[in-house]
Design a protein around this motif. Structure first.
Motif, PDB file in Angstrom:
ATOM      1  N   THR A 434       4.487   1.587  14.327  1.00  0.00           N
ATOM      2  CA  THR A 434       3.582   0.401  13.923  1.00  0.00           C
ATOM      3  C   THR A 434       2.688  -0.002  15.211  1.00  0.00           C
ATOM      4  N   ASN A 435       1.671  -0.643  15.010  1.00  0.00           N
ATOM      5  CA  ASN A 435       0.680  -0.926  16.270  1.00  0.00           C
ATOM      6  C   ASN A 435       0.014  -2.397  16.057  1.00  0.00           C
ATOM      7  N   GLY A 436      -0.574  -2.744  16.873  1.00  0.00           N
ATOM      8  CA  GLY A 436      -1.145  -4.088  16.993  1.00  0.00           C
ATOM      9  C   GLY A 436      -1.300  -4.744  18.587  1.00  0.00           C
ATOM     10  N   HIS A 447      -7.159  -6.530  17.872  1.00  0.00           N
ATOM     11  CA  HIS A 447      -5.924  -7.096  17.635  1.00  0.00           C
ATOM     12  C   HIS A 447      -5.189  -6.528  16.457  1.00  0.00           C
ATOM     13  N   ALA A 448      -5.828  -6.090  15.432  1.00  0.00           N
ATOM     14  CA  ALA A 448      -5.147  -5.535  14.306  1.00  0.00           C
ATOM     15  C   ALA A 448      -5.164  -3.925  14.384  1.00  0.00           C
ATOM     16  N   ARG A 475      -5.390  -2.531   8.468  1.00  0.00           N
ATOM     17  CA  ARG A 475      -5.492  -3.107  10.040  1.00  0.00           C
ATOM     18  C   ARG A 475      -4.426  -4.163  10.182  1.00  0.00           C
ATOM     19  N   LEU A 476      -3.183  -4.125  10.854  1.00  0.00           N
ATOM     20  CA  LEU A 476      -2.111  -4.894  10.925  1.00  0.00           C
ATOM     21  C   LEU A 476      -1.758  -5.070  12.000  1.00  0.00           C
ATOM     22  N   SER A 501       1.080 -12.085   8.791  1.00  0.00           N
ATOM     23  CA  SER A 501       0.864 -11.536   7.405  1.00  0.00           C
ATOM     24  C   SER A 501       2.022 -10.837   6.895  1.00  0.00           C
ATOM     25  N   PRO A 502       1.976 -10.538   5.690  1.00  0.00           N
ATOM     26  CA  PRO A 502       3.035 -10.142   4.895  1.00  0.00           C
ATOM     27  C   PRO A 502       3.928  -8.841   5.417  1.00  0.00           C
TER      28      PRO A 502
END
Length: 610
Positions: A434-436, A447-448, A475-476, A501-502
């Motif tokens: 997971t990235n961000g 950012h996302a 994009r998260l 975000s969820p």
């Protein structure tokens, strides 16, 4: 400051060009080329205009590090791998949770790092539940005024319900991560929560509630903590607790970091001193003693974000590996009798192939090349690439990232939580990241970021993000990642905690082979068997795993070993069976022959041989 950022960007572009020329020359000389650029990278939107954290790349531990032209890709048989497709089932499963950073535009450093997820069976009903730590408002000093965490009870694999309000008295504070472990050996999973401020130990009372025993246990670290790990570090059968601490930073009186236009930016970790880590040793009476310095488990300049406890040398003793931000990583090698020595540089896993410090975030551990030794994958900052350290038979590690195709795809990402695990039972290891970005100023196009998915076909990893499903087009801002088989399918789902975000619950669309799950019932205080090593032999293949302490980022996986075995076509046996060898942390061992596949195997240490 903006001019400084642009100067860094130009420097990094020049460095990338020079590295590219070196790789071309290397290829001409017969070396393995680096992997291809990720197909979903968008050059227009993924070029950094505020690359404040990549300064770590400019500092080498050594002045010159020659490229290893004799290095070759590990000689592993090419696998017939199927690309897993994952679907986010969080909404239909009732997993309704959002980690709140409390960001209001001032770019407080603590807003960028949480949060985590812990997997536990808190009510011992055989279905794995989830604890999701919560942030809130980092400018509020009173921890009881922060929003409560979530305790998601698994309703027989159909859905989740949040019972945190009835199970946990109050908020844990502004939390970062969580680790799960039955520290008192009573058969109920307990929780240790890392916070910005005082950490918290919640004891499972066995009646559906948790009691705050932090002060009684003596583990109320008040520094800014990130990840933690439970493991038996001195061989007495009790779970000890290693806690990663980050930097000296007070969100109530923060360091003022801005660009030349006076706009807030996240402070660089080099602008702050490191908080030293701590290791609490279990006294067996409900209390712990801080003994990191006495046992060789401390080192200078950590700024630690990730930790995993595993046997990396193959001698049966647990070692401690720590991912550090902009400083060399730590490898505390077990010397016996609960004593350790920091030897990351000597073992080749303190810096990358170029001798550079990197911004270590999350960790994933697996024997990806099936040689019987655990390898390490570490996630890093934007424009650094994540790093895969191949274990060279317990004698050290080497950075094989570019050799196996993992360098270029991760350059335009900033990674946090990660897992290396067969996600569809086809017999090939997969890698989820997971990235961000950490820069959360309004309008930051970086950012996302999109998450990533790879599969290992031997001798290289393939980027299969584009084929992974709709989730990989989002994009998260991802942080914690944890594995859980929430519906008893045989392979794990992936819980991903996102900022503001969820959260996601990723489930594979199909099973492409046989599987085996192994769980443990320890005879002493280590009830979940953390540290147990298992080899599963099916036909001509042997798969090795260890139930490690810690891992991922600020999160805690289901304490189960998941073996994907493939379809078994080489034997043509519809009634396929495997041989299982187990070594417990106590040194006891057992061998089971003719174990049927596609089942959950629960092992009891009381039946093992001395």
């Amino acid at each position: 400051m903006l001019d400084r950022f642009r100067h860094r960007q130009q420097s990094h572009q020049l460095r990338s060009l020079l590295m590219g020329l070196v790789l071309i020359a290397c290829f001409a000389g017969g070396c393995q080329p680096a992997g291809q650029v990720a197909s979903d990278a968008d050059p227009a939107s993924e070029i950094s205009t505020d690359d404040s954290g990549t300064e770590a790349n400019s500092e080498r531990l050594f002045q010159t590090i020659p490229l290893d032209r004799s290095a070759t890709v590990p000689s592993v048989t090419t696998k017939v791998a199927t690309r897993p497709r994952l679907v986010d089932v969080a909404e239909r499963s009732g997993l309704d949770f959002v980690y709140r950073t409390g960001a209001t535009g001032e770019s407080l450093m603590v807003e960028t790092m949480g949060g985590g997820c812990g997997v536990l069976d808190f009510d011992n009903d055989g279905w794995w539940d989830l604890f999701l730590c919560q942030g809130g408002d980092p400018t509020v000093a009173d921890p009881t005024r922060q929003p409560p965490p979530a305790l998601m009870r698994n309703l027989a694999g159909d859905s989740f319900e949040d019972c945190g309000e009835s199970a946990i008295d109050a908020s844990s504070g502004y939390s970062q991560g969580v680790v799960v472990g039955d520290y008192d050996g009573d058969g109920f999973d307990d929780l240790y929560i890392t916070n910005v401020g005082k950490n918290q130990l919640l004891r499972n009372m066995g009646d559906g509630t948790f009691q705050d025993v932090t002060d009684l246990a003596g583990v109320g670290d008040t520094r800014w903590s990130s990840s933690a790990a439970f493991a038996d570090l001195n061989g007495n059968g009790l779970l000890d607790l290693y806690v990663c601490n980050y930097v000296v930073y007070d969100p109530l009186d923060p360091l003022d970091c801005r660009d030349r236009d006076g706009e807030y930016r996240i402070c660089h970790p080099r602008e702050m001193d490191a908080f030293p880590n701590e290791c609490y040793f279990n006294q067996g009476d409900g209390t712990f003693l801080p003994e990191a310095a006495d046992r060789g488990l401390d080192a200078a300049g950590g700024k630690s974000l990730g930790v995993v406890v595993a046997d990396f040398t193959g001698n049966g003793l647990p070692d401690v590996y720590v991912a550090n931000d902009t400083t060399a990583n730590f490898l505390f090698v077990n010397q016996g009798q609960g004593m350790f020595r920091e030897q990351a540089l000597a073992f080749g896993c303190g810096v990358n192939q170029e001798g550079m410090y990197e911004a270590g975030m999350g960790l994933a551990v697996a024997d990806y090349d099936q040689d019987g030794f655990l390898d390490i994958y570490s996630t890093h900052f934007y424009d650094e690439s994540n790093t895969l350290y191949q274990n060279r038979g317990g004698k050290g590690f080497r950075d094989v990232t570019a050799l196996v195709g993992l360098h270029q795809p991760t350059l335009p990402r900033l990674g946090f939580g990660a897992v290396m695990q067969d996600l569809n039972a086809d017999g090939a290891i997969d890698l989820f990241v997971t990235n961000g970005h950490i820069e959360n100023y309004p309008g930051n196009p970086l950012h996302a970021m999109r998450p990533q998915l790879f599969t290992y076909t031997g001798p290289r990893w393939e980027d299969c993000s584009d084929d992974g499903g709709e989730f990989f087009q989002r994009r998260l801002v991802g942080r914690g990642v944890a594995m859980v088989d929430s519906s008893r399918r045989g392979v794990p789902d992936i819980v991903v905690v996102h900022q503001d975000s969820p959260a996601a619950l990723l489930r594979g669309e199909s099973l492409d082979g046989d599987w085996l799950q192994v769980e443990f019932r320890g005879a002493g205080g280590n009830r979940r068997g953390i540290g147990a090593r298992v080899s599963v032999t099916c036909g001509s293949q042997t798969f090795f795993q260890q139930l490690v302490g810690g891992g991922s980022y600020a999160s805690s996986h289901q304490p189960t070993l998941f073996f994907g075995l493939g379809d078994g076509t080489e034997r043509g046996d519809l009634n396929r069976r495997c041989d299982v060898e187990v070594t417990w942390p106590s040194g006891k061992s057992e061998r089971l022959e003719g174990v049927a596949v596609n089942r959950r195997l629960v092992l009891d240490e009381r039946g093992a041989a001395d």
